[in-house]
Design a protein around this motif. Structure first.
Motif, mmCIF file in Angstrom:
data_model
loop_
_atom_site.group_PDB
_atom_site.id
_atom_site.type_symbol
_atom_site.label_atom_id
_atom_site.label_comp_id
_atom_site.label_asym_id
_atom_site.label_seq_id
_atom_site.Cartn_x
_atom_site.Cartn_y
_atom_site.Cartn_z
ATOM 1 N N ARG A 41 5.325 0.115 -8.272
ATOM 2 C CA ARG A 41 4.759 1.439 -8.529
ATOM 3 C C ARG A 41 5.815 2.545 -8.446
ATOM 4 N N LEU A 42 6.651 2.484 -7.418
ATOM 5 C CA LEU A 42 7.711 3.482 -7.290
ATOM 6 C C LEU A 42 8.730 3.336 -8.417
ATOM 7 N N GLN A 43 9.040 2.105 -8.762
ATOM 8 C CA GLN A 43 9.991 1.871 -9.845
ATOM 9 C C GLN A 43 9.454 2.417 -11.168
ATOM 10 N N LYS A 44 8.174 2.247 -11.371
ATOM 11 C CA LYS A 44 7.536 2.749 -12.590
ATOM 12 C C LYS A 44 7.646 4.270 -12.695
ATOM 13 N N GLU A 45 7.654 4.949 -11.558
ATOM 14 C CA GLU A 45 7.763 6.412 -11.560
ATOM 15 C C GLU A 45 9.211 6.888 -11.615
ATOM 16 N N GLY A 46 10.148 5.955 -11.774
ATOM 17 C CA GLY A 46 11.541 6.332 -11.962
ATOM 18 C C GLY A 46 12.387 6.328 -10.709
ATOM 19 N N VAL A 47 11.882 5.787 -9.605
ATOM 20 C CA VAL A 47 12.641 5.731 -8.364
ATOM 21 C C VAL A 47 13.691 4.619 -8.456
ATOM 22 N N GLY A 62 4.051 5.874 -5.148
ATOM 23 C CA GLY A 62 4.117 6.081 -6.591
ATOM 24 C C GLY A 62 3.340 7.309 -7.023
ATOM 25 N N ASN A 63 2.158 7.476 -6.456
ATOM 26 C CA ASN A 63 1.342 8.649 -6.794
ATOM 27 C C ASN A 63 1.974 9.939 -6.279
ATOM 28 N N LEU A 64 2.575 9.863 -5.092
ATOM 29 C CA LEU A 64 3.234 11.037 -4.516
ATOM 30 C C LEU A 64 4.413 11.477 -5.385
ATOM 31 N N VAL A 65 5.236 10.525 -5.788
ATOM 32 C CA VAL A 65 6.394 10.844 -6.630
ATOM 33 C C VAL A 65 5.946 11.457 -7.954
ATOM 34 N N ARG A 66 4.921 10.892 -8.545
ATOM 35 C CA ARG A 66 4.412 11.438 -9.811
ATOM 36 C C ARG A 66 3.983 12.890 -9.657
ATOM 37 N N ASP A 86 -0.167 -7.196 -6.915
ATOM 38 C CA ASP A 86 1.046 -7.254 -7.740
ATOM 39 C C ASP A 86 2.289 -7.611 -6.938
ATOM 40 N N THR A 87 2.145 -7.769 -5.621
ATOM 41 C CA THR A 87 3.263 -8.212 -4.776
ATOM 42 C C THR A 87 3.317 -9.734 -4.661
ATOM 43 N N LEU A 88 2.340 -10.413 -5.241
ATOM 44 C CA LEU A 88 2.254 -11.866 -5.103
ATOM 45 C C LEU A 88 2.590 -12.577 -6.408
ATOM 46 N N GLU A 89 3.147 -13.768 -6.262
ATOM 47 C CA GLU A 89 3.376 -14.631 -7.413
ATOM 48 C C GLU A 89 2.104 -15.433 -7.679
ATOM 49 N N ALA A 90 1.662 -15.447 -8.917
ATOM 50 C CA ALA A 90 0.423 -16.153 -9.264
ATOM 51 C C ALA A 90 0.504 -17.626 -8.881
ATOM 52 N N SER A 149 0.829 -1.198 0.000
ATOM 53 C CA SER A 149 0.000 0.000 0.000
ATOM 54 C C SER A 149 0.868 1.254 0.000
ATOM 55 N N GLY A 150 1.991 1.211 0.729
ATOM 56 C CA GLY A 150 2.906 2.340 0.746
ATOM 57 C C GLY A 150 3.526 2.578 -0.616
ATOM 58 N N ASP A 151 3.845 1.499 -1.313
ATOM 59 C CA ASP A 151 4.384 1.602 -2.678
ATOM 60 C C ASP A 151 3.364 2.263 -3.600
ATOM 61 N N MET A 152 2.109 1.879 -3.449
ATOM 62 C CA MET A 152 1.034 2.443 -4.271
ATOM 63 C C MET A 152 0.898 3.949 -4.022
ATOM 64 N N HIS A 153 0.810 4.327 -2.744
ATOM 65 C CA HIS A 153 0.660 5.745 -2.414
ATOM 66 C C HIS A 153 1.936 6.517 -2.731
#
Length: 393
Positions: free
Chosen positions: A58-64, A36-40, A247-251, A30-34
């Motif tokens: 999510r953070l990685q997607k925003e370039g962290v 990511g939006n903060l960084v954006r 998205d943190t889990l392996e299917a 949840s922290g990664d999700m929030h």
């Protein structure tokens, strides 16, 4: 010397000096999700900012630049920490070293207090400003942490309205920015469109299964949830199940447990909110997912299960009647909570059937869930938090 007269090396040094670096730590999904939006939003304000730290996709997607992945640190319960303690302490030492090596202009910490508060202290010791986004649940347990927060955190943005007064009573002024989920919980499809997209029958009773975002949660909860699914299928043969995969889990880890139950479950990746919203009822692990489900107006049963020792220790410190965010925000129990021994398959199934077969109870629950949104402030939480953070740099 004019800009034209400066050497390339001098120019590069000046550019580096002007660019600002931010360390951000989000130790859970949840922290990664929030985060990511903060960084954006921060990059919208200042595109020259650079970020590094701990997070997930999510953070990685925003370039962290990730020095460690949140999945290495995600645990539930006190005793569960032991299995990952060595790795967590190694990551903490690495992050503290980075404060000296990289000298970030700001440290942003998102919830995850047992890791983040020591990082805050280390940053404060070095004269680096600390912005805490999303308060630890000090209102639920260990209120004494507020004293530590006052000493080590420069500014804090909270997302629940009642948190402001809790901190004010202890002499610490915080900023209420509203809840970030108000901007995030959005649908791409209607209920019927989602069922068609996910290859679900359009007219069957549909149950969403949300076993949590951490592997340890899934290991404990999913077998019980699948037992409940088997009982529900036996009682109501014309029923179907959908599981939105975190998205943190392996299917594979999820499908292995599902296959052993001999109940068909449609596992969906990448469309969490549409998968939840197409359900008539959700069986949800306690956490952020309960609030997401509430904002989608789907009746639910909250389940929570950790090791017995963790639970017993936790009971000594927890100071709230409810564990579900939905009920805490409502100020009363509007959806059932099944904890520890009560979170067994038979009891989960019985509670689910009670809701499914009682139209009046189900509608009352939906009505109460609709009132939750009004208590969470206005949209734009990440944008407001981003402005606070940028103003600190």
């Amino acid at each position: 010397m004019s800009l034209e007269e400066k050497s390339p090396i001098q120019t590069i040094k000046e550019i580096k000096k002007k660019s600002k670096t931010v360390m951000i730590v989000a130790g859970e999904a949840s922290g990664d999700m929030h985060g990511g939006n903060l960084v954006r939003e921060m990059l919208n304000i200042d595109p020259a900012l650079t970020f590094y730290g701990i997070g997930g996709n999510r953070l990685q997607k925003e370039g962290v630049e990730l020095l460690a992945n949140a999945s290495e640190m995600a645990v539930v319960g006190l005793t569960e920490v032991v299995s990952k303690l060595g790795r967590i302490l190694k990551i903490m030492r690495m992050m503290k070293r980075s404060l000296d090596e990289r000298r970030p202009d700001l440290v942003i910490l998102i919830d995850y207090p047992d890791f983040n508060l020591p990082i805050a202290a280390a940053a404060q010791k070095r004269g680096i400003k600390v912005f805490y986004y999303i308060s630890p649940q000090v209102w639920a347990w260990r209120k004494s942490r507020i004293g530590q927060i006052k000493k080590t955190v420069n500014k804090m943005a909270v997302i629940l309205p009642f948190e402001v007064e809790i901190y004010r009573q202890k002499g610490f002024e915080v900023n209420y920015v509203g809840h970030p989920l108000l901007d995030m919980v959005k649908l791409n499809y209607s209920k019927q469109e989602s069922r068609k997209k996910f290859d679900l029958a359009p007219d069957k009773i549909t149950i969403a299964i949300l076993p949590g975002s951490r592997p340890s949660e899934v290991t404990k909860l999913l077998p019980e949830l699948m037992l409940a699914a088997r009982i529900l299928k036996s009682d109501m043969p014309d029923i179907q199940f959908v599981l939105p995969l975190a998205d943190t889990l392996e299917a594979a880890s999820v499908t292995e447990i599902i296959s052993s139950s001999h109940v068909k479950v449609k596992v969906i990746s990448g469309h969490t909110y549409d998968a939840i919203a197409c359900a008539d009822l959700a069986l949800v692990a306690s956490g952020t997912a309960t609030l997401e489900t509430a904002l989608l107006g789907v009746p639910m049963v909250i389940v929570y299960k950790i090791s017995l020792l963790s639970y017993c220790i936790g009971r000594l410190f927890v100071d709230v009647k409810n564990i579900g965010l939905v009920n805490i925000i409502a100020g009363k129990t509007i959806v059932p909570e099944l904890i520890q021994a009560d979170a067994g398959g038979k009891r989960i199934a019985a509670e689910a059937l009670s809701i499914l077969k009682n139209g009046e109870r189900k509608q009352e629950m939906i009505k109460e869930l609709e009132a939750i949104r009004a208590k969470l402030g206005e949209t734009g939480a990440a944008r407001r938090a981003a402005q606070i953070a940028c103003d600190m740099i």
